[in-house]
Design a protein around this motif. Structure first.
Motif, PDB file in Angstrom:
ATOM      1  N   ALA A  34      75.114  -4.102   3.686  1.00 34.87           N
ATOM      2  CA  ALA A  34      75.157  -4.317   5.134  1.00 34.87           C
ATOM      3  C   ALA A  34      73.831  -4.863   5.647  1.00 34.87           C
ATOM      4  CB  ALA A  34      75.504  -3.008   5.842  1.00 34.87           C
ATOM      5  N   ARG A  35      72.719  -4.362   5.112  1.00 35.81           N
ATOM      6  CA  ARG A  35      71.399  -4.871   5.539  1.00 35.81           C
ATOM      7  C   ARG A  35      71.216  -6.327   5.120  1.00 35.81           C
ATOM      8  NH1 ARG A  35      69.550   0.323   3.993  1.00 35.81           N
ATOM      9  NH2 ARG A  35      68.720  -0.453   2.018  1.00 35.81           N
ATOM     10  N   LEU A  36      71.694  -6.661   3.931  1.00 39.04           N
ATOM     11  CA  LEU A  36      71.613  -8.053   3.485  1.00 39.04           C
ATOM     12  C   LEU A  36      72.398  -8.976   4.413  1.00 39.04           C
ATOM     13  CD1 LEU A  36      72.078  -7.526  -0.356  1.00 39.04           C
ATOM     14  CD2 LEU A  36      70.074  -8.554   0.719  1.00 39.04           C
ATOM     15  N   LEU A  37      73.602  -8.593   4.759  1.00 37.49           N
ATOM     16  CA  LEU A  37      74.416  -9.427   5.634  1.00 37.49           C
ATOM     17  C   LEU A  37      73.763  -9.590   7.006  1.00 37.49           C
ATOM     18  CD1 LEU A  37      78.111  -8.320   4.926  1.00 37.49           C
ATOM     19  CD2 LEU A  37      76.767 -10.140   3.862  1.00 37.49           C
ATOM     20  N   ALA A  38      73.212  -8.505   7.526  1.00 38.15           N
ATOM     21  CA  ALA A  38      72.560  -8.587   8.837  1.00 38.15           C
ATOM     22  C   ALA A  38      71.355  -9.520   8.793  1.00 38.15           C
ATOM     23  CB  ALA A  38      72.134  -7.181   9.285  1.00 38.15           C
TER      24      ALA A  38
END
Length: 348
Positions: A34-38
């Protein structure tokens, strides 16, 4: 039933919604993902028109970060990749993922092997398994392929020398009907081809499944076409299938068609070749960096991965099987491979 049935338009239409759902599944189950996508600007609810627009991850991330979409108590198996630099990927599977891996690999291989387990000649040595507590990547590969055959015979003895008597005995028992051969590409050429040519062994009923880099053979001026031609002319072996896959995408094997015209994608997968400067998909015939696509990975976010391999798409819906027809050209230079993941390192 074949897994190589979908034309490119139908494949894209089927894969896109499944991959969007998988992306959201991993976003909600993996904080790291999720952090990567954000960080990359891929917010929840974003619309995607093409599979190529979905957010991919460099496969190298799995060598440096734990990326999984299951809890620690759900981990059934951790697969590790081979690594010549001490760097290995760790892929976390739950029971469902482990079962899916073997089932889909088997379904892919049945396309060329049929449903019966065939007598199997292995271009390797039983000494690989001397220590049952620890297998090399080579040993793990051989062991995995042994599941598709029976009455296994090893071509090499304990000192990795060709065992002519063992091969002659195998062919005497099974050579008059279809039989399976497996070996890594260079070893198959170095040992099986040379032995069969020298001693005029008849391999005409064999089905050869092989895999591995072509670099060592390129140094001997042997490409895929020459490999197939000389096996056919001098041993009678014509049913030959190269394959390409990686531990980071479980259960997915890209398989060479019967005519040797390239690798093909099973129906639950696809391949995209990207320009290493712009990361846009390149036209047919233009080399670039290979991205692999699969709807199978659910226990970890491995559904959209940029590999460290160069490849080229030769054609679309123009071969013996539908979909993209492609070849792997070799590994990226190490510095270039590392550069592929620079954008992601800080976000992870």
């Amino acid at each position: 039933m074949s897994l190589f049935t979908l034309g490119q338009a139908e494949r894209e239409a089927r894969l896109l919604p499944e991959l969007i759902e998988l992306t959201e599944h991993h976003r909600s189950h993996s904080p790291e993902y999720a952090r990567l996508l954000a960080a990359l600007g891929h917010r929840p609810g974003r619309r995607y028109e093409r599979v190529a627009d979905l957010p991919w991850l460099p496969v190298r991330l799995f060598k440096h970060h734990v990326l999984k979409s299951i809890g620690d108590d759900e981990v059934f198996k951790v697969l590790t990749s081979s690594g010549t630099t001490g760097e290995v990927s760790r892929i976390h599977l739950d029971k469902d993922a482990a079962s899916t891996q073997q089932r889909m690999l088997s379904a892919t291989m049945r396309t060329v092997l049929g449903t019966r387990r065939l007598p199997m000649l292995l271009v390797d040595t039983k000494a690989l398994f001397a220590d049952r507590r620890s297998f090399s990547a080579r040993g793990a590969g051989v062991l995995g392929m042994m599941n598709f055959g029976r009455d296994h015979t090893f071509l090499l003895d304990g000192q990795e020398r060709p065992d002519l008597d063992a091969v002659r005995g195998f062919l005497g028992r099974y050579g008059s009907e279809p039989f399976l051969i497996f070996g890594f590409t260079f070893m198959t050429w170095l040992y099986l081809y040379d032995l069969a040519r020298t001693h005029r062994l008849d391999l005409s009923n064999g089905i050869l499944i092989h895999s591995g880099g072509w670099k060592k053979l390129a140094d001997r001026a042997v490409d895929n076409a020459e490999f197939r031609r000389r096996f056919a002319e001098e041993t009678g072996l014509r049913r030959i299938h190269d394959f390409y896959g990686m531990v980071e995408q479980i259960g997915l094997t890209f398989l060479e068609g019967p005519d040797g015209g390239g690798l093909y994608c099973p129906d639950f997968s696809d391949v995209i070749v990207r320009d290493p400067r712009t990361w846009e998909p390149v036209p047919v015939g233009t080399p670039g960096v290979v991205q692999v696509v699969s709807t199978l990975p659910r226990s970890y976010p491995g559904h959209l991965l940029l590999t460290e391999d160069r490849g080229v798409v030769h054609g679309v819906d123009d071969g013996v099987w539908p979909g993209r027809r492609f070849s792997i050209l070799g590994r990226l230079p190490r510095a270039e491979a590392r550069g592929c993941s620079d954008t992601f390192a800080a976000a992870a």
